[in-house]
Write a protein that holds these residues in place. Structure first.
Motif, PDB file in Angstrom:
ATOM      1  N   HIS A 230       0.830  -1.202   0.000  1.00  0.00           N
ATOM      2  CA  HIS A 230       0.000   0.000   0.000  1.00  0.00           C
ATOM      3  C   HIS A 230       0.866   1.255   0.000  1.00  0.00           C
ATOM      4  CE1 HIS A 230      -2.828  -3.068   1.287  1.00  0.00           C
ATOM      5  NE2 HIS A 230      -3.809  -2.249   0.975  1.00  0.00           N
TER       6      HIS A 230
ATOM      7  N   GLN B 145       3.891   1.494  -1.202  1.00  0.00           N
ATOM      8  CA  GLN B 145       4.508   1.612  -2.526  1.00  0.00           C
ATOM      9  C   GLN B 145       3.534   2.253  -3.520  1.00  0.00           C
ATOM     10  OE1 GLN B 145       7.721   0.861  -3.430  1.00  0.00           O
ATOM     11  NE2 GLN B 145       7.211   1.809  -5.379  1.00  0.00           N
ATOM     12  N   ARG B 146       2.284   1.844  -3.457  1.00  0.00           N
ATOM     13  CA  ARG B 146       1.279   2.446  -4.346  1.00  0.00           C
ATOM     14  C   ARG B 146       1.048   3.915  -4.010  1.00  0.00           C
ATOM     15  NH1 ARG B 146      -3.115  -1.734  -3.753  1.00  0.00           N
ATOM     16  NH2 ARG B 146      -1.773  -3.512  -3.912  1.00  0.00           N
ATOM     17  N   LEU B 147       1.068   4.221  -2.705  1.00  0.00           N
ATOM     18  CA  LEU B 147       0.915   5.616  -2.284  1.00  0.00           C
ATOM     19  C   LEU B 147       2.045   6.477  -2.830  1.00  0.00           C
ATOM     20  CD1 LEU B 147      -0.582   7.747  -0.565  1.00  0.00           C
ATOM     21  CD2 LEU B 147       0.914   7.098   1.319  1.00  0.00           C
TER      22      LEU B 147
ATOM     23  N   LEU C  98       4.164  10.576  -8.127  1.00  0.00           N
ATOM     24  CA  LEU C  98       4.071  10.674  -9.586  1.00  0.00           C
ATOM     25  C   LEU C  98       2.822  11.430 -10.020  1.00  0.00           C
ATOM     26  CD1 LEU C  98       5.356   7.140 -10.652  1.00  0.00           C
ATOM     27  CD2 LEU C  98       6.628   9.280 -10.458  1.00  0.00           C
ATOM     28  N   GLY C  99       1.732  11.229  -9.319  1.00  0.00           N
ATOM     29  CA  GLY C  99       0.509  11.976  -9.630  1.00  0.00           C
ATOM     30  C   GLY C  99       0.670  13.459  -9.382  1.00  0.00           C
TER      31      GLY C  99
ATOM     32  N   ASP D  81       3.886   5.764  -5.506  1.00  0.00           N
ATOM     33  CA  ASP D  81       3.721   5.830  -6.959  1.00  0.00           C
ATOM     34  C   ASP D  81       2.641   6.828  -7.357  1.00  0.00           C
ATOM     35  OD1 ASP D  81       5.691   4.041  -7.470  1.00  0.00           O
ATOM     36  OD2 ASP D  81       4.359   2.328  -7.805  1.00  0.00           O
ATOM     37  N   PHE D  82       1.460   6.655  -6.806  1.00  0.00           N
ATOM     38  CA  PHE D  82       0.352   7.515  -7.217  1.00  0.00           C
ATOM     39  C   PHE D  82       0.450   8.903  -6.610  1.00  0.00           C
ATOM     40  CE2 PHE D  82      -1.619   3.266  -7.821  1.00  0.00           C
ATOM     41  CZ  PHE D  82      -1.764   3.358  -9.193  1.00  0.00           C
ATOM     42  N   GLY D  83       0.967   8.996  -5.382  1.00  0.00           N
ATOM     43  CA  GLY D  83       1.078  10.306  -4.730  1.00  0.00           C
ATOM     44  C   GLY D  83       2.135  11.181  -5.367  1.00  0.00           C
TER      45      GLY D  83
END
Length: 143
Positions: A3, A5-7, A13-14, A9-11
Motif C-alpha cells: 500500500h 509503494q502504491r501511495l 508521480l501523480g 507511486d500515485f502520490g
C-alpha cells in the motif's frame, strides 16, 4: 508495504503530473497574453511589467522544485526496498526491481522540471522584449 509503494507511486508521480499540467497551462496562458499585449496602451512601465510577469513565478517554482519532489519519491522507494530486504531477506531480483522502480520518481521530476525551466526562460525573454519595446516606443533608454 504494498500500500505504501502504491501511495508513493500515485502520490508522488501523480503530484508531479499535476505540476506538469499546471506549468504547461500557465505557460500557454502567458504566451497568449504576450501575443495580445500592446505595449503602446501602457503609460507606466511598472504597470506593464506587473501585467507581463504575473504568474511566471508559478512556472519557476515548479521547475525548481520538481526534481526535489522526484528525489523524495526515490528516497521513499529506496527506504521501502531496504525494509523489504530486512523483512524477507536478500533477493537480488527483487532488490534491483525495487531500486529501478524507485528511480522513476527522480526521472519524472526531471521530466517535469526541464520543460518548465525552458518555458520559464522563453517567457521571461519574451517579457523582456516587450519591456524593451515599451522603452523604445516611449523614447526611453533601457532601465
Amino acid at each position: 508495504m504494498e500500500h505504501l509503494q502504491r501511495l508513493i507511486d500515485f502520490g508522488v508521480l501523480g503530484f508531479l503530473g499535476l505540476l506538469s499540467v499546471i506549468a504547461v497551462a500557465v505557460a500557454l496562458e502567458r504566451w497568449l497574453v504576450y501575443r495580445s499585449t500592446r505595449v503602446e496602451q501602457y503609460r507606466d512601465r511598472r504597470e506593464l511589467e506587473l501585467h507581463l510577469t504575473s504568474k511566471l513565478h508559478m512556472i519557476a517554482t515548479i521547475g525548481s522544485n520538481a526534481p526535489y519532489i522526484g528525489l523524495l519519491g526515490t528516497v521513499l522507494g529506496i527506504m521501502l526496498t531496504f525494509y523489504d530486504i530486512g523483512s524477507v531477506g536478500f533477493d537480488t531480483a527483487k532488490i534491483m526491481t525495487g531500486l529501478a522502480l524507485a528511480l522513476k520518481a527522480t526521472a519524472m521530476g526531471l521530466l517535469v522540471a526541464i520543460p518548465a525551466v525552458a518555458m520559464y526562460n522563453f517567457l521571461l525573454r519574451r517579457c523582456k522584449v516587450l519591456l524593451m519595446q515599451w522603452d523604445i516606443s516611449h523614447g526611453r533608454k533601457g532601465i
